[in-house]
Design a protein around this motif. Structure first.
Motif, PDB file in Angstrom:
ATOM      1  N   HIS A 157       6.370  -1.317  -0.962  1.00 58.41           N
ATOM      2  CA  HIS A 157       6.669  -1.866  -2.287  1.00 58.41           C
ATOM      3  C   HIS A 157       8.165  -2.113  -2.434  1.00 58.41           C
ATOM      4  O   HIS A 157       8.577  -3.143  -3.000  1.00 58.41           O
ATOM      5  CB  HIS A 157       6.181  -0.895  -3.364  1.00 58.41           C
ATOM      6  CG  HIS A 157       6.316  -1.419  -4.755  1.00 58.41           C
ATOM      7  ND1 HIS A 157       5.567  -2.470  -5.243  1.00 58.41           N
ATOM      8  CD2 HIS A 157       7.149  -1.050  -5.773  1.00 58.41           C
ATOM      9  CE1 HIS A 157       5.919  -2.722  -6.479  1.00 58.41           C
ATOM     10  NE2 HIS A 157       6.869  -1.875  -6.830  1.00 58.41           N
ATOM     11  N   ALA A 158       8.972  -1.209  -1.910  1.00 55.20           N
ATOM     12  CA  ALA A 158      10.423  -1.397  -1.965  1.00 55.20           C
ATOM     13  C   ALA A 158      10.830  -2.636  -1.176  1.00 55.20           C
ATOM     14  O   ALA A 158      11.703  -3.407  -1.608  1.00 55.20           O
ATOM     15  CB  ALA A 158      11.130  -0.155  -1.421  1.00 55.20           C
ATOM     16  N   ASP A 209       0.894  -3.699 -11.598  1.00 56.22           N
ATOM     17  CA  ASP A 209       2.154  -2.967 -11.505  1.00 56.22           C
ATOM     18  C   ASP A 209       3.221  -3.818 -10.806  1.00 56.22           C
ATOM     19  O   ASP A 209       4.378  -3.857 -11.243  1.00 56.22           O
ATOM     20  CB  ASP A 209       1.940  -1.668 -10.722  1.00 56.22           C
ATOM     21  CG  ASP A 209       3.221  -0.856 -10.601  1.00 56.22           C
ATOM     22  OD1 ASP A 209       3.772  -0.467 -11.645  1.00 56.22           O
ATOM     23  OD2 ASP A 209       3.668  -0.614  -9.465  1.00 56.22           O
ATOM     24  N   THR A 210       2.830  -4.533  -9.757  1.00 54.01           N
ATOM     25  CA  THR A 210       3.782  -5.384  -9.037  1.00 54.01           C
ATOM     26  C   THR A 210       4.285  -6.509  -9.923  1.00 54.01           C
ATOM     27  O   THR A 210       5.486  -6.800  -9.971  1.00 54.01           O
ATOM     28  CB  THR A 210       3.125  -5.953  -7.770  1.00 54.01           C
ATOM     29  OG1 THR A 210       2.705  -4.883  -6.915  1.00 54.01           O
ATOM     30  CG2 THR A 210       4.089  -6.846  -7.007  1.00 54.01           C
ATOM     31  N   GLN A 256       6.771  -5.204 -12.535  1.00 52.40           N
ATOM     32  CA  GLN A 256       8.073  -4.857 -11.972  1.00 52.40           C
ATOM     33  C   GLN A 256       8.855  -6.098 -11.571  1.00 52.40           C
ATOM     34  O   GLN A 256      10.076  -6.151 -11.758  1.00 52.40           O
ATOM     35  CB  GLN A 256       7.885  -3.933 -10.769  1.00 52.40           C
ATOM     36  CG  GLN A 256       7.425  -2.534 -11.159  1.00 52.40           C
ATOM     37  CD  GLN A 256       7.689  -1.521 -10.065  1.00 52.40           C
ATOM     38  OE1 GLN A 256       8.754  -1.502  -9.459  1.00 52.40           O
ATOM     39  NE2 GLN A 256       6.711  -0.678  -9.810  1.00 52.40           N
ATOM     40  N   ARG A 299      -2.538  -2.144  -8.700  1.00 55.80           N
ATOM     41  CA  ARG A 299      -1.312  -2.406  -7.946  1.00 55.80           C
ATOM     42  C   ARG A 299      -0.819  -3.830  -8.185  1.00 55.80           C
ATOM     43  O   ARG A 299       0.388  -4.079  -8.204  1.00 55.80           O
ATOM     44  CB  ARG A 299      -1.543  -2.138  -6.462  1.00 55.80           C
ATOM     45  CG  ARG A 299      -1.576  -0.659  -6.129  1.00 55.80           C
ATOM     46  CD  ARG A 299      -1.643  -0.396  -4.640  1.00 55.80           C
ATOM     47  NE  ARG A 299      -2.963  -0.663  -4.108  1.00 55.80           N
ATOM     48  CZ  ARG A 299      -3.210  -1.467  -3.078  1.00 55.80           C
ATOM     49  NH1 ARG A 299      -2.213  -2.102  -2.486  1.00 55.80           N
ATOM     50  NH2 ARG A 299      -4.438  -1.649  -2.644  1.00 55.80           N
ATOM     51  N   LYS A 346       0.806  -1.219   0.000  1.00 57.33           N
ATOM     52  CA  LYS A 346       0.000   0.000   0.000  1.00 57.33           C
ATOM     53  C   LYS A 346       0.844   1.276   0.000  1.00 57.33           C
ATOM     54  O   LYS A 346       0.316   2.366  -0.205  1.00 57.33           O
ATOM     55  CB  LYS A 346      -0.935   0.005   1.215  1.00 57.33           C
ATOM     56  CG  LYS A 346      -1.975  -1.105   1.199  1.00 57.33           C
ATOM     57  CD  LYS A 346      -2.874  -1.029   2.415  1.00 57.33           C
ATOM     58  CE  LYS A 346      -3.924  -2.121   2.398  1.00 57.33           C
ATOM     59  NZ  LYS A 346      -4.812  -2.068   3.586  1.00 57.33           N
ATOM     60  N   SER A 347       2.139   1.152   0.265  1.00 55.84           N
ATOM     61  CA  SER A 347       3.003   2.335   0.344  1.00 55.84           C
ATOM     62  C   SER A 347       4.261   2.110  -0.490  1.00 55.84           C
ATOM     63  O   SER A 347       4.587   0.978  -0.852  1.00 55.84           O
ATOM     64  CB  SER A 347       3.400   2.602   1.802  1.00 55.84           C
ATOM     65  OG  SER A 347       4.221   1.551   2.290  1.00 55.84           O
ATOM     66  N   GLU A 348       4.967   3.205  -0.770  1.00 59.40           N
ATOM     67  CA  GLU A 348       6.210   3.094  -1.539  1.00 59.40           C
ATOM     68  C   GLU A 348       7.257   2.292  -0.767  1.00 59.40           C
ATOM     69  O   GLU A 348       7.984   1.491  -1.345  1.00 59.40           O
ATOM     70  CB  GLU A 348       6.741   4.496  -1.862  1.00 59.40           C
ATOM     71  CG  GLU A 348       5.905   5.233  -2.904  1.00 59.40           C
ATOM     72  CD  GLU A 348       6.562   6.534  -3.337  1.00 59.40           C
ATOM     73  OE1 GLU A 348       7.773   6.729  -3.029  1.00 59.40           O
ATOM     74  OE2 GLU A 348       5.893   7.358  -3.973  1.00 59.40           O
ATOM     75  N   SER A 349       7.336   2.510   0.539  1.00 58.28           N
ATOM     76  CA  SER A 349       8.313   1.763   1.336  1.00 58.28           C
ATOM     77  C   SER A 349       7.951   0.288   1.375  1.00 58.28           C
ATOM     78  O   SER A 349       8.838  -0.578   1.306  1.00 58.28           O
ATOM     79  CB  SER A 349       8.388   2.330   2.753  1.00 58.28           C
ATOM     80  OG  SER A 349       7.133   2.212   3.420  1.00 58.28           O
TER      81      SER A 349
END
Length: 284
Positions: A21-22, A55-56, A59, A52, A16-19
């Motif tokens: 996802h990282a 997108d996941t 990537q 999402r 749910k967040s950029e962190s």
């Protein structure tokens, strides 16, 4: 009879967040040393994480070079919408799908969409795209929580396979005998696709208990009592869980399971510890 060249795969959920996802990408990077056959990414109830998820998947494939499969559920979607998703996935070069009925999101009431079962979704994919996609479906060695009885659930599974599934991934379980019995019964119904055991690492007792109660996966009494005895001692819970799940995986592979599919919860440490205990060859 031990499986020859067992396959390994790993499931993630969209962060749910950029962190978050990282962290997901970092976990996936760590798991690439086990040369996974594919990664998969879950799909929220009623398609709530659709963008999402996609997108996941893209990537994971582009950055790590591992084929990645989006989950696709039919609940809450029209046939036209599902066809559009399929052609979009084809245009992006996605070749692997996990086809599910899906969960009904809260507030949807009885609006199921045009397709009611995973079998219907598999049929639609085959009618629309032929053999382009490799399709995985779900299997429930301890019975789907909404099934009337085991025999009915087994027949529904066989119907999904006959509709065109290439493989199956099971709900997680902790009783190896339930898996072997399910596979034996499925084979008697003419099912001969790979049925991959779904593996849930044990890292937190309360979360595991909630997951298990919600999805119908049996948490054996002896295991539940031992986990309760550890209380809030997460280190002991994780050490115990690593031992128990490693032993389960060892028995499954020795008994002929064609591979293992790990529910990572977006963390690599527990699956890596289990695979290392199994002495799985890595690319490192």
């Amino acid at each position: 009879m031990t499986a020859i060249n067992p396959r390994y795969s790993f499931e993630f959920f969209p962060a749910k967040s950029e962190s978050g996802h990282a962290n997901l990408l970092q976990a996936a990077q760590q798991l690439t040393v086990y040369q996974p056959e594919f990664f998969s990414c879950t799909y929220g109830a009623g398609g709530s994480t659709r963008e999402r998820t996609l997108d996941t998947v893209l990537q994971l494939s582009a950055k790590l070079g591992v084929p990645s499969a989006p989950h696709l559920s039919c609940i809450g979607s029209s046939k036209a919408e599902l066809r559009e998703f399929l052609w979009h996935y084809k245009a992006l070069g996605i070749r692997h799908l996990v086809a599910l009925r899906g969960d009904l999101p809260s507030g949807m009431g009885s609006s199921f969409g045009e397709l009611h079962y995973a079998r219907d979704l598999v049929e639609l994919i085959r009618d629309e795209c032929g053999d382009y996609f490799h399709i995985e479906v779900a299997a429930y060695p301890e019975m789907h929580p909404q099934a009337q009885h085991f025999e009915a659930d087994l027949k529904h599974f066989a119907d999904k396979v006959k509709a065109g599934a290439n493989g199956a991934i099971t709900q997680y379980f902790f009783n190896a005998d339930s898996y072997f019995y399910f596979v034996e019964r499925a084979q008697k119904l003419g099912v001969h696709i790979p049925i991959i055991p779904g593996i849930m690492p044990i890292t937190n007792h309360s979360k595991l208990a909630r997951f298990s109660d919600a999805c119908g996966a049996e948490l054996p009494r002896w295991m539940r009592k031992q986990l309760e005895a550890y209380g809030d001692d997460l280190t002991s819970i994780q050490h115990y869980g690593e031992q128990v799940v490693s032993a389960l995986c060892e028995r499954l592979l020795a008994g002929g399971a064609p591979g293992l599919h790990f529910y990572t919860l977006n963390h690599a440490e527990a699956p890596m510890a289990i695979l290392n205990n199994l002495r799985i060859k890595t690319s490192a």
